[in-house]
Scaffold this motif. Structure first.
Motif, PDB file in Angstrom:
ATOM      1  N   LYS A 179       0.837  -1.213   0.000  1.00  0.00           N
ATOM      2  CA  LYS A 179       0.000   0.000   0.000  1.00  0.00           C
ATOM      3  C   LYS A 179       0.866   1.255   0.000  1.00  0.00           C
ATOM      4  CE  LYS A 179      -4.079  -2.138   2.027  1.00  0.00           C
ATOM      5  NZ  LYS A 179      -5.144  -2.094   3.049  1.00  0.00           N
ATOM      6  N   ALA A 180       1.891   1.211  -0.864  1.00  0.00           N
ATOM      7  CA  ALA A 180       2.830   2.326  -0.989  1.00  0.00           C
ATOM      8  C   ALA A 180       2.330   3.254  -2.087  1.00  0.00           C
ATOM      9  CB  ALA A 180       4.233   1.805  -1.296  1.00  0.00           C
ATOM     10  N   ARG A 181       1.539   4.266  -1.698  1.00  0.00           N
ATOM     11  CA  ARG A 181       0.853   5.112  -2.671  1.00  0.00           C
ATOM     12  C   ARG A 181       1.831   5.955  -3.493  1.00  0.00           C
ATOM     13  NH1 ARG A 181      -4.256   8.754  -0.997  1.00  0.00           N
ATOM     14  NH2 ARG A 181      -4.878   6.655  -0.342  1.00  0.00           N
ATOM     15  N   ASP A 182       2.821   6.590  -2.834  1.00  0.00           N
ATOM     16  CA  ASP A 182       3.755   7.456  -3.562  1.00  0.00           C
ATOM     17  C   ASP A 182       4.551   6.671  -4.600  1.00  0.00           C
ATOM     18  OD1 ASP A 182       4.536   9.509  -0.647  1.00  0.00           O
ATOM     19  OD2 ASP A 182       2.880   9.599  -2.092  1.00  0.00           O
ATOM     20  N   GLU A 183       5.054   5.502  -4.171  1.00  0.00           N
ATOM     21  CA  GLU A 183       5.814   4.662  -5.108  1.00  0.00           C
ATOM     22  C   GLU A 183       4.927   4.177  -6.259  1.00  0.00           C
ATOM     23  OE1 GLU A 183       7.849   4.383  -1.122  1.00  0.00           O
ATOM     24  OE2 GLU A 183       5.800   4.453  -1.900  1.00  0.00           O
ATOM     25  N   GLY A 184       3.671   3.869  -5.930  1.00  0.00           N
ATOM     26  CA  GLY A 184       2.745   3.421  -6.963  1.00  0.00           C
ATOM     27  C   GLY A 184       2.468   4.497  -8.002  1.00  0.00           C
ATOM     28  N   GLN A 185       2.310   5.747  -7.551  1.00  0.00           N
ATOM     29  CA  GLN A 185       2.096   6.851  -8.486  1.00  0.00           C
ATOM     30  C   GLN A 185       3.333   7.097  -9.345  1.00  0.00           C
ATOM     31  OE1 GLN A 185       0.885   9.899  -5.734  1.00  0.00           O
ATOM     32  NE2 GLN A 185      -1.301   9.450  -6.001  1.00  0.00           N
ATOM     33  N   TYR A 186       4.507   6.900  -8.730  1.00  0.00           N
ATOM     34  CA  TYR A 186       5.759   7.028  -9.491  1.00  0.00           C
ATOM     35  C   TYR A 186       5.809   5.992 -10.613  1.00  0.00           C
ATOM     36  CZ  TYR A 186      10.709   5.985 -10.445  1.00  0.00           C
ATOM     37  OH  TYR A 186      11.894   5.706 -11.052  1.00  0.00           O
ATOM     38  N   LEU A 187       5.402   4.766 -10.323  1.00  0.00           N
ATOM     39  CA  LEU A 187       5.394   3.708 -11.347  1.00  0.00           C
ATOM     40  C   LEU A 187       4.372   4.018 -12.437  1.00  0.00           C
ATOM     41  CD1 LEU A 187       5.724   0.564  -9.086  1.00  0.00           C
ATOM     42  CD2 LEU A 187       7.448   1.466 -10.647  1.00  0.00           C
ATOM     43  N   HIS A 188       3.238   4.591 -12.041  1.00  0.00           N
ATOM     44  CA  HIS A 188       2.240   5.004 -13.027  1.00  0.00           C
ATOM     45  C   HIS A 188       2.853   6.017 -13.999  1.00  0.00           C
ATOM     46  CE1 HIS A 188      -2.107   6.672 -13.755  1.00  0.00           C
ATOM     47  NE2 HIS A 188      -1.479   6.365 -14.870  1.00  0.00           N
ATOM     48  N   CYS A 189       3.596   6.972 -13.475  1.00  0.00           N
ATOM     49  CA  CYS A 189       4.254   7.966 -14.320  1.00  0.00           C
ATOM     50  C   CYS A 189       5.275   7.313 -15.251  1.00  0.00           C
ATOM     51  CB  CYS A 189       4.939   9.024 -13.454  1.00  0.00           C
ATOM     52  SG  CYS A 189       3.796  10.062 -12.515  1.00  0.00           S
ATOM     53  N   CYS A 190       6.025   6.347 -14.705  1.00  0.00           N
ATOM     54  CA  CYS A 190       7.015   5.639 -15.524  1.00  0.00           C
ATOM     55  C   CYS A 190       6.338   4.881 -16.664  1.00  0.00           C
ATOM     56  CB  CYS A 190       7.822   4.673 -14.659  1.00  0.00           C
ATOM     57  SG  CYS A 190       8.950   5.466 -13.493  1.00  0.00           S
ATOM     58  N   ALA A 191       5.228   4.218 -16.344  1.00  0.00           N
ATOM     59  CA  ALA A 191       4.497   3.474 -17.369  1.00  0.00           C
ATOM     60  C   ALA A 191       3.990   4.405 -18.461  1.00  0.00           C
ATOM     61  CB  ALA A 191       3.331   2.717 -16.733  1.00  0.00           C
ATOM     62  N   LEU A 192       3.519   5.594 -18.044  1.00  0.00           N
ATOM     63  CA  LEU A 192       3.038   6.579 -19.009  1.00  0.00           C
ATOM     64  C   LEU A 192       4.180   7.057 -19.899  1.00  0.00           C
ATOM     65  CD1 LEU A 192       0.735   8.441 -19.980  1.00  0.00           C
ATOM     66  CD2 LEU A 192       1.429  10.060 -18.210  1.00  0.00           C
ATOM     67  N   LYS A 193       5.327   7.365 -19.287  1.00  0.00           N
ATOM     68  CA  LYS A 193       6.477   7.870 -20.041  1.00  0.00           C
ATOM     69  C   LYS A 193       7.024   6.816 -21.006  1.00  0.00           C
ATOM     70  CE  LYS A 193      10.971  10.089 -19.298  1.00  0.00           C
ATOM     71  NZ  LYS A 193      11.956  10.567 -18.280  1.00  0.00           N
ATOM     72  N   LEU A 194       6.984   5.550 -20.576  1.00  0.00           N
ATOM     73  CA  LEU A 194       7.515   4.467 -21.409  1.00  0.00           C
ATOM     74  C   LEU A 194       6.512   3.956 -22.442  1.00  0.00           C
ATOM     75  CD1 LEU A 194       9.258   2.454 -18.540  1.00  0.00           C
ATOM     76  CD2 LEU A 194      10.415   3.720 -20.367  1.00  0.00           C
ATOM     77  N   GLY A 195       5.305   4.523 -22.428  1.00  0.00           N
ATOM     78  CA  GLY A 195       4.287   4.105 -23.386  1.00  0.00           C
ATOM     79  C   GLY A 195       3.689   2.742 -23.108  1.00  0.00           C
ATOM     80  N   MET A 196       3.704   2.320 -21.832  1.00  0.00           N
ATOM     81  CA  MET A 196       3.236   0.974 -21.480  1.00  0.00           C
ATOM     82  C   MET A 196       1.797   0.926 -20.990  1.00  0.00           C
ATOM     83  SD  MET A 196       6.410  -1.043 -19.748  1.00  0.00           S
ATOM     84  CE  MET A 196       7.968  -1.216 -20.611  1.00  0.00           C
TER      85      MET A 196
END
Length: 594
Positions: A179-196
């Motif tokens: 339940k690590a919200r900040d890390e999860g949002q960071y991964l969401h941003c990474c997925a968006l940037k990588l086109g995934m």
């Protein structure tokens, strides 16, 4: 992790010496043939001690020694055993391709030895995506979020690796569990940037993560942005709404799911009947679809009387049932053996509501009559129905003929089924079983030969159970699971206990011409029994044990689970290919009509 062998330093050293011995070499291929039958590390070590191959450098993944080492590694049960294999690898194989190294890293992590895994990983000269993902996935399963994030950052920045969806999925899972919200949002941003985000699995994983965080709006936006959501995506949205206390939205997504051509599956309904009741109770103005969905839920869970009570509530509330409503209602009557009630609702469907029976309704009625032994009535209904009977209608009759041993009527039903669909293996098998039960072994053999000519392959029986965020799959007489020795020991213990309180094996499902003792041994190794034993080992007593089976549950397994639910004081839910069975205190929700 259980330790079946290699316990204690002396025993580990003895096995190590035996394993690494360069003396008395013996042919390898004569020993490889027995490998599938090795069920413990002791026998595997013994096999390798006999081969005693001289040390040599090999890098091909098809090399016999590599194949053998991987098989032994898969069955290893402790860190010390893994180290013995590791030592043999160092002496005999080339690490440059990374393949065997990846497997060793995964094994160390599975056994909880983080230091061994990290040290080996650091020593591997040519690490590729598989190597990195093995480490990330292992840490994710262990719940080490910090290590997952650290490795993810190293892959992305220091090593400039082009990340793939497997890496993201593992780290997202770790964030979701913690339940690590900040890390999860960071991964969401990474997925968006990588086109995934266009990858369905990544989007589904993020939706589930946000649902657990309580970030419903984020889950909604992700879902709405998906170009092609699949059934898992829809199920995820239903679950997110349910988990976060917005029942109206849950029903809306359920309805939209159906309108978009996705049929609700086990994941939509499994073991959630109580939750469905609560969700429905919170809807201020339920419509016909919501009412019908609840009746369908009662039907598939074998709650016939509850389905009828719920139907009567819909009528009193002023709802006008349609043909879909009656299909689920008649199905509920069928699965609960409610003959009188089923006949009544079949009649008023047309007399009161003006709904002409369709093939689905006739299929339910034939099934209802057949299950209760009224085979003549079932055939009479088929002969006088105004529609051409389909495979569902004849299949319902054939199933009843198998249960009650009606050879002539079963043959008639099977011949019609084979004419309608010659590629369906179930029709041949059912008639073959009827012949076998009657002792007509030659006819049974001929039918199976006909099936082999017309149907190239058929699905083997298997059972599934979820534990530790992983689906465990079991086949009949399955020893492939790492904990197979414990599982089968538990199964033997269960069978012994239920026999002491009166259980007697029912072997009519074993239709081979063999001794009774052999038949008993065969039914005791059915996949759902193995899954049941595993579930009892790994789940707590206060939670229902849920098993999915791809075929129908046999009578012996059904009776076994009833006894086990009583002696173990457990609620057990089995979803076979037809319906849910809720076992509790020695009884099943189907009332033994399945």
């Amino acid at each position: 992790m259980m330790k079946l062998t290699c316990q204690g330093g002396l025993h580990a050293k003895f096995l190590g010496r035996m394993f690494l011995s360069p003396h008395s070499p013996k042919p390898l291929f004569s020993k490889l043939a027995v490998l599938p039958h090795l069920h413990s590390f002791t026998s595997s070590c013994y096999c390798l001690s006999l081969t005693s191959l001289p040390c040599r450098s090999i890098s091909s993944s098809r090399d016999p020694l590599l194949t053998l080492l991987l098989a032994v590694l898969k069955s290893s049960s402790s860190v010390s055993c893994c180290r013995v294999i590791h030592a043999r690898v160092i002496k005999s194989l080339d690490f440059r391709d990374g393949f065997i190294g990846d497997q060793l890293v995964s094994s160390y992590l599975n056994m909880g030895s983080i230091l061994d895994a990290e040290k080996l990983f650091d020593e591997m000269p040519n690490k590729d995506f598989v190597s990195w993902n093995s480490l990330v996935s292992g840490f994710s399963k262990m719940g080490h979020l910090g290590r997952c994030i650290s490795l993810f950052s190293m892959m992305k920045s220091e090593y400039a690796l082009e990340l793939n969806e497997l890496t993201l999925l593992s780290v997202i899972l770790a964030c979701s569990s913690a339940k690590a919200r900040d890390e999860g949002q960071y991964l969401h941003c990474c997925a968006l940037k990588l086109g995934m985000l266009v990858e369905v699995k990544v989007a589904n994983s993020l939706i589930n993560m946000y649902g657990k965080f309580g970030c419903v709006d984020s889950a909604f936006r992700l879902f709405q942005a998906m170009p092609e959501p699949n059934v898992i995506s829809w199920n995820s949205m239903v679950a997110v709404c349910t988990q976060n206390g917005i029942p109206v939205e849950a029903i809306n997504y359920f309805n939209m799911m159906r309108m978009n051509g996705f049929l609700p599956d086990e994941a939509t309904m499994l073991g959630r009947l109580d939750a469905s009741r609560k969700v429905f109770a919170e809807i201020s103005k339920p419509d016909k679809v919501a009412w019908t969905a609840m009746i369908a839920g009662y039907a598939i869970h074998g709650c016939g009387k509850e389905a009828i009570e719920f139907f009567e509530r819909t009528v009193r509330a002023g709802m006008e049932p349609d043909h879909v409503t009656f299909t689920h209602l008649l199905s509920a009557c069928s699965h609960s053996g409610l003959v009188k009630e089923g006949k009544y609702y079949f009649r008023i469907m047309s007399d009161v509501y003006g709904i002409q029976p369709r093939l689905d309704h006739y299929s339910c009625m034939v099934d209802l009559l057949g299950r209760c032994g009224l085979l003549s009535d079932a055939r009479h209904l088929i002969m006088h129905m105004p529609l051409q009977p389909n495979s569902a209608v004849w299949g319902a009759l054939l199933s009843a003929c198998k249960v009650y041993g009606n050879l002539d009527l079963g043959k008639e039903a099977a011949e019609n089924l084979i004419a309608l669909d010659p590629s369906d293996p179930r029709n041949y098998i059912m008639l073959s079983n009827i012949y076998s039960a009657a002792g007509l072994w030659s006819d049974a053999s001929n039918m199976r030969a006909l099936m082999k000519r017309n149907v190239p392959t058929k699905n083997p029986g298997c059972s599934f159970i979820e534990h530790g965020s992983k689906i465990h799959r079991f086949m009949v007489d399955d020893y492939s699971h790492p904990d197979s020795e414990k599982i089968h020991k538990k199964l033997e213990e269960l069978i012994r206990k239920i026999q002491e309180v009166g259980f007697v094996s029912e072997t009519e499902s074993i239709l081979h011409d063999v001794d009774e003792e052999v038949k008993i041994n065969m039914v005791n190794k059915h996949s759902e029994k193995i899954a049941l034993a595993y579930g009892l080992l790994v789940t707590s007593a206060d939670k229902p044990l849920v098993i999915i089976k791809n075929l129908r549950i046999c009578r012996d397994c059904h009776t076994t689970v009833k006894f086990v639910s009583r002696i173990e004081k457990r609620v057990i839910i089995i979803r076979d290919s037809k319906r849910f069975h809720h076992f509790s205190d020695g009884l099943c929700s189907c009332g033994d009509y399945w």
